[in-house]
Design an enzyme around this catalytic site. Structure first.
Site, PDB file in Angstrom:
ATOM      1  N   PHE A 192       0.847  -1.182   0.000  1.00  0.00           N
ATOM      2  CA  PHE A 192       0.000   0.000   0.000  1.00  0.00           C
ATOM      3  C   PHE A 192       0.887   1.238   0.000  1.00  0.00           C
ATOM      4  O   PHE A 192       2.068   1.172   0.337  1.00  0.00           O
ATOM      5  CB  PHE A 192      -0.921   0.022   1.226  1.00  0.00           C
ATOM      6  CG  PHE A 192      -1.944  -1.079   1.231  1.00  0.00           C
ATOM      7  CD1 PHE A 192      -2.981  -1.094   0.311  1.00  0.00           C
ATOM      8  CD2 PHE A 192      -1.878  -2.100   2.158  1.00  0.00           C
ATOM      9  CE1 PHE A 192      -3.929  -2.101   0.317  1.00  0.00           C
ATOM     10  CE2 PHE A 192      -2.822  -3.116   2.178  1.00  0.00           C
ATOM     11  CZ  PHE A 192      -3.858  -3.112   1.237  1.00  0.00           C
ATOM     12  N   GLU A 280     -11.877 -18.965  -4.811  1.00  0.00           N
ATOM     13  CA  GLU A 280     -12.281 -18.845  -3.413  1.00  0.00           C
ATOM     14  C   GLU A 280     -13.397 -19.801  -3.020  1.00  0.00           C
ATOM     15  O   GLU A 280     -13.472 -20.207  -1.851  1.00  0.00           O
ATOM     16  CB  GLU A 280     -12.723 -17.407  -3.119  1.00  0.00           C
ATOM     17  CG  GLU A 280     -11.603 -16.394  -3.205  1.00  0.00           C
ATOM     18  CD  GLU A 280     -11.978 -15.026  -2.653  1.00  0.00           C
ATOM     19  OE1 GLU A 280     -11.091 -14.196  -2.469  1.00  0.00           O
ATOM     20  OE2 GLU A 280     -13.190 -14.787  -2.401  1.00  0.00           O
ATOM     21  N   PRO A 298     -14.212   7.127   0.506  1.00  0.00           N
ATOM     22  CA  PRO A 298     -13.591   8.182  -0.297  1.00  0.00           C
ATOM     23  C   PRO A 298     -12.956   9.303   0.509  1.00  0.00           C
ATOM     24  O   PRO A 298     -12.227  10.118  -0.052  1.00  0.00           O
ATOM     25  CB  PRO A 298     -14.755   8.706  -1.150  1.00  0.00           C
ATOM     26  CG  PRO A 298     -15.984   8.352  -0.378  1.00  0.00           C
ATOM     27  CD  PRO A 298     -15.672   7.049   0.302  1.00  0.00           C
ATOM     28  N   GLU A 303      -9.389   3.126  -2.629  1.00  0.00           N
ATOM     29  CA  GLU A 303      -9.968   1.797  -2.876  1.00  0.00           C
ATOM     30  C   GLU A 303     -11.333   1.914  -3.545  1.00  0.00           C
ATOM     31  O   GLU A 303     -12.176   2.705  -3.126  1.00  0.00           O
ATOM     32  CB  GLU A 303     -10.085   1.024  -1.566  1.00  0.00           C
ATOM     33  CG  GLU A 303     -10.470  -0.435  -1.764  1.00  0.00           C
ATOM     34  CD  GLU A 303     -10.420  -1.228  -0.472  1.00  0.00           C
ATOM     35  OE1 GLU A 303     -10.208  -2.446  -0.542  1.00  0.00           O
ATOM     36  OE2 GLU A 303     -10.572  -0.620   0.599  1.00  0.00           O
ATOM     37  N   GLU A 327      -1.470 -17.743  -1.815  1.00  0.00           N
ATOM     38  CA  GLU A 327      -1.838 -16.420  -1.323  1.00  0.00           C
ATOM     39  C   GLU A 327      -2.248 -16.467   0.152  1.00  0.00           C
ATOM     40  O   GLU A 327      -2.839 -15.522   0.668  1.00  0.00           O
ATOM     41  CB  GLU A 327      -2.960 -15.839  -2.178  1.00  0.00           C
ATOM     42  CG  GLU A 327      -2.550 -15.622  -3.633  1.00  0.00           C
ATOM     43  CD  GLU A 327      -3.632 -14.990  -4.481  1.00  0.00           C
ATOM     44  OE1 GLU A 327      -4.683 -14.599  -3.922  1.00  0.00           O
ATOM     45  OE2 GLU A 327      -3.440 -14.887  -5.704  1.00  0.00           O
TER      46      GLU A 327
END
Length: 373
Positions: A192, A280, A298, A303, A327
């Site tokens: 990130f 998944e 926001p 994202e 993962e």
């Protein structure tokens, strides 16, 4: 020592972004080799393969900098500085350092088509290079090699954002017209990004705001899907451990959610949800329908969610545990009636905003879907 570059890096705008400077370049050709692509999209640098009577087209860097090799290896996710060989520049053979990789084309390799690569991947490659090279000298090369696909996904989110939502009620002024970023300040760079910046903007009264210092969380676009069988009126939910609740101090950090995943660089969000349903939940969706496209939060995060309803036959589905080991996913699926799922919204057990929103969307569309089942 002069350097010969080929494939993606033979595009001067990308090379300039990777090197951090405009280099003195000349067209050149490497005898006995050809450039092949591996289908890696914006992250495919091209690879040199030995081909009798071949000639790999590229560029010769006439004014190399000592850091050029390290910067190009950092962008490509390799540690090879290359070897010295002879390339043809104009009518002369000159010595140059070249990153040679494979002796022969690998499975799935195709001859490099520079024009086609630029058309499909050029803008994304430039944005990806910006993300990668921003961490040069800060993030270790080995770690960056693993981050490259995610930084391409972050760059792809910027590409997807260029088609904005309608502005019938809200202000139609664009960011270019109404927002001025005055300066960037140091922030975290990794999986990130925490961007710290100073800005000013146009106010609703037409005046200019004072200078404001802000921080924002630069994340990714995600694609989410709620599998639904209108014939049986059942939905499929997944459950997994989530780090947000852990950081908040929630004693029950396992969360019910829709199937979801990050949108890979260059990937259509609809393709993403079809893939994630298999990974998944072991489920092949019959059809997907768009629900909503929304920012998650926001006020401080980039994202963005692309939400879909996934129509599927759940009559014989057996809930279980899935996810990709690579993962570190540990995912449990739940097959619930629609009414049971809505009861969990009412009780608060469903406390992930996207899932609650998608179930409420389905509540409005459910009658029509069931009538057509």
């Amino acid at each position: 020592m002069r350097r010969f570059v080929f494939g993606a890096l033979a595009w001067p705008p990308l090379l300039e972004r990777v090197l951090g400077r405009a280099a003195d370049l000349r067209p050149a050709r490497l005898p006995g080799y050809a450039v092949y692509g591996t289908g890696g999209g914006a992250l495919d640098p091209g690879t040199l393969c030995a081909v009798p009577d071949g000639g790999a087209e590229g560029l010769l860097i006439l004014d190399p900098d000592p850091e050029d090799g390290a910067r190009m290896a950092y962008f490509n996710g390799t540690d090879a500085d290359g070897m010295v060989t002879e390339v043809r520049c104009g009518g002369d053979l000159v010595s140059a350092r070249v990153a040679l990789h494979d002796d022969a084309p690998g499975d799935g390799a195709l001859p490099w088509d520079q024009a086609r690569w630029l058309e499909e991947w050029g803008p994304l490659a430039l944005d990806t290079a910006r993300n990668i090279m921003a961490q040069y000298g800060q993030t270790e090369p080995a770690r960056m090699a693993g981050l490259r696909p995610y930084l391409a996904a972050r760059a792809w989110a910027r590409q997807l954002a260029r088609t904005p939502a309608p502005a019938e009620v809200r202000m139609a002024t664009t960011a270019e017209e109404g927002v001025e970023i005055l300066r960037d300040r140091p922030g975290h760079e990794g999986f990130f990004r925490l961007r710290a910046f100073d800005m000013r903007h146009r106010r609703f009264d037409g005046a200019q705001s004072p200078e404001i210092g802000r921080e924002g969380f630069v994340a990714y676009d995600a694609a989410l899907v709620l599998p639904y069988d209108p014939a049986t009126d059942h939905v499929l939910l997944i459950e997994q451990l989530r780090y947000g609740p852990i950081l908040r101090g929630d004693p029950r950090p396992w969360v019910l959610e829709p199937v979801a995943g990050l949108v890979d660089g260059g990937e259509d969000p609809e393709t993403c949800v079809l893939r994630e349903a298999v990974e998944e939940a072991g489920l092949t969706l019959r059809e997907v329908q768009p629900m909503v496209r929304v920012y998650a939060s926001p006020g401080y995060s980039s994202e963005f969610f692309h939400c879909y309803l996934g129509l599927a036959d759940l009559s014989s589905y057996e809930a279980g545990v899935g996810g990709l080991d690579a993962e570190h996913e540990d995912i449990r699926s739940h097959l619930l009636s629609f009414d049971r799922a809505m009861a969990l919204v009412d009780s608060g057990e469903i406390n992930a905003g996207p899932l609650a929103m998608m179930l409420l969307w389905l509540a409005r569309a459910r009658a029509g879907l069931r009538a057509g089942a």
